[in-house]
Design an enzyme around this catalytic site. Structure first.
Site, PDB file in Angstrom:
ATOM      1  N   GLN A 166       1.985  -6.020  -3.213  1.00 52.03           N
ATOM      2  CA  GLN A 166       2.409  -6.172  -1.820  1.00 52.03           C
ATOM      3  C   GLN A 166       3.686  -5.345  -1.597  1.00 52.03           C
ATOM      4  OE1 GLN A 166       1.475  -9.372  -3.611  1.00 52.03           O
ATOM      5  NE2 GLN A 166      -0.458  -8.529  -2.963  1.00 52.03           N
ATOM      6  N   ASP A 211       0.806  -1.223   0.000  1.00 55.62           N
ATOM      7  CA  ASP A 211       0.000   0.000   0.000  1.00 55.62           C
ATOM      8  C   ASP A 211       0.841   1.276   0.000  1.00 55.62           C
ATOM      9  OD1 ASP A 211      -2.182  -1.695   0.108  1.00 55.62           O
ATOM     10  OD2 ASP A 211      -2.297  -1.620   2.293  1.00 55.62           O
ATOM     11  N   GLY A 253      -4.578  -4.223  -3.797  1.00 58.18           N
ATOM     12  CA  GLY A 253      -5.566  -3.192  -4.133  1.00 58.18           C
ATOM     13  C   GLY A 253      -4.786  -1.955  -4.513  1.00 58.18           C
ATOM     14  N   HIS A 254      -4.761  -1.612  -5.783  1.00 60.10           N
ATOM     15  CA  HIS A 254      -3.952  -0.488  -6.265  1.00 60.10           C
ATOM     16  C   HIS A 254      -4.888   0.645  -6.688  1.00 60.10           C
ATOM     17  CE1 HIS A 254      -0.311  -3.304  -7.197  1.00 60.10           C
ATOM     18  NE2 HIS A 254      -0.706  -3.346  -5.943  1.00 60.10           N
ATOM     19  N   LYS A 293       1.770   2.201  -5.083  1.00 61.75           N
ATOM     20  CA  LYS A 293       2.314   1.665  -6.342  1.00 61.75           C
ATOM     21  C   LYS A 293       1.395   1.969  -7.522  1.00 61.75           C
ATOM     22  CE  LYS A 293       2.320  -2.374  -4.349  1.00 61.75           C
ATOM     23  NZ  LYS A 293       2.088  -2.049  -2.936  1.00 61.75           N
TER      24      LYS A 293
END
Ligand code: GDP
Ligand code: IMO
Ligand code: MG
Length: 420
Positions: A222, A13, A40-41, A16
């Site tokens: 990650q 988080d 989750g991007h 990225k």
């Protein structure tokens, strides 16, 4: 041509997705190399906020090809939902997205196994996102897994049934209620969605494109401290999140790696269980969470917050061969009385300045206090307008890590990005 890599140096988080989207116009191809929908991007542009889980963060730009590499694990249900929400934004996704035949499939029973395993662990649970990541990578290394290429074979259903039967046996060892049927219908519909895409030998495609001097950015998921080998084991994910993972997760040779962008938040967060030396359990931690909107993009869970951890960052820089640093969320630190940075850890044996094998030996972090700034950074467009205290903070980090900071992010939007 070399392939550049952008990856997280902390516990995920780091921003990225945002920065990959910013850098995408400089590249021809964006490729995810590992992880799955545990990621989750978040991307923000033109009043749109979008969270991607499996699909690379270059998907909203005009021309780039986006590849889901062999190292990624795909849940057809989540993938379908992603496709549906991206399609609403008038993106020609079928043209732009390519999927490796060798990417593994997350089965409904993998998700159930993940949930059963976590439930059985009680207090020692990993804090998994419960997307079936661990069980899917276990089947990959155990040589039982199903791959995207399998969906094209005539006996796919038979393969599915055979693996699901194995999982049912495993599940009988747990005291865990489940109904597979809830998932299965959507899962097979998701397989039909997958079939509409270009399923390719992505390692050949990428190497051919590199030979044609086309540029590639590999997008990490990650963070380094969640890596299966080097993270805070067992509180990690089940894949290689480090730069070496880009080689195995895309089929590119180590001597093909070019720049390595290491991205970190100006402070630290972690979601899920596991050690976190600089975690703040007080009102300062609460302020970081509120100001930084630190809630998981995949699960909505509150993220644990703390100050920047230099020994942990040094470890990550070493493992990845980082050539340039990217700092995000600098804006969140505006308005603090002072900023603390962890430079070492107090242990029973004295102070150490490296990230140890057993993080539990750390009694408390050793902090250096640095002056803070009060200016709101969210409208700052050029490095000249950055407050001197922030410039000092950046200088301090560069000196400690011996790598230059090249980008500073001062807000979630694409435009809130300063190239130094
Ligand atoms: P990723 O998994 O590394 O892509 O990061 P996430 O999307 O899970 O989490 C990063 C969060 O911070 C998202 O909500 C982003 O919109 C947000 N974000 C990214 N960069 C910045 C920044 O510089 N400042 C602020 N305030 N938010 C940011
Ligand atoms: P992005 O790409 C933050 C964490 C989970 C849990 C541990 C194992 O958005 O940075 P898993 O579901 O993989 O079995 O969970 O890893 N985790 C993440 N934390 N960001 C992520 O991805 C994460 N992916 C997994 O919270 O502690
Ligand atoms: Mg995330």
């Amino acid at each position: 041509m070399k392939i550049d890599v952008l990856l997280g140096l902390q516990w995920g988080d780091e921003g990225k997705g945002k920065v990959v989207d910013v850098l995408t116009p400089k590249y021809d191809i964006i490729a995810r190399f590992q992880g799955g929908p545990n990621a989750g991007h978040t991307l923000e542009f033109n009043q749109i906020k979008h969270v991607l889980h499996t699909i690379p963060s270059g998907i909203f730009r005009e021309d780039q090809a986006n590849i889901i590499g062999n190292g990624v694990v795909i849940d057809p249900i989540i993938f379908t939902k992603e496709i549906e929400s991206i399609s609403k934004l008038a993106v020609d996704i079928r043209k732009k997205l390519l999927i490796s035949k060798k990417a593994h499939l997350i089965l409904p029973s993998h998700r159930i196994l993940d949930a059963a395993s976590e439930a059985s662990k009680g207090k020692t649970k990993i804090g998994s996102t419960l997307k079936g990541i661990g069980p899917t990578y276990m089947d990959k290394t155990g040589r039982n897994g199903l791959r995207v290429g399998d969906i094209l074979s005539s006996n796919f259903k038979q393969k599915y049934n055979s693996l699901t039967d194995k999982h049912k046996q495993l599940l009988s060892m747990y005291d865990f209620d489940y109904t597979l049927e809830d998932y299965e219908k959507g899962w097979f519909e998701g397989i039909d969605t997958l079939k509409m895409f270009n399923i390719i030998d992505s390692e050949h495609y990428l190497n051919q494109e590199l030979a044609k001097e086309r540029s590639v950015l590999a997008e990490g998921a990650q963070g380094t401290l969640l890596d299966i080998d080097f993270g805070s084991y067992p509180y990690v994910t089940s894949s290689s999140t480090i730069c070496a993972g880009a080689c195995t997760g895309l089929g590119v040779a180590p001597n093909r790696i070019g720049k390595v962008f290491g991205i970190f938040k100006a402070y630290c967060t972690r979601v899920g269980s596991g050690p976190f030396p600089t975690e703040l359990h007080d009102s300062t931690g609460e302020t970081l969470r509120e100001k930084g909107h630190e809630f998981g993009a995949t699960t909505g869970r509150p993220r644990r917050c703390g100050w920047l951890d230099i020994p942990a960052l040094k470890y990550s820089v070493m493992l990845n061969g980082v050539t340039a640093l990217i700092m995000t969320k600098a804006d969140v630190l505006s308005g603090f009385q002072s900023i603390k940075v962890c430079t070492g850890y107090k242990t029973k044996e004295g102070i150490i300045d490296f990230f140890p094998y057993d993080i539990n030996i750390i009694q408390e972090p050793v902090f250096k206090e640095l002056p803070a700034w009060s200016e709101d950074l969210t409208d700052v467009k050029s490095s000249k307008r950055l407050p001197p205290e922030l410039k000092e903070y950046i200088k301090f980090i560069e000196k400690e890590l011996s790598v230059p900071v090249k980008i500073v992010s001062v807000g979630p939007n694409r435009k809130q990005t300063i190239i130094l």
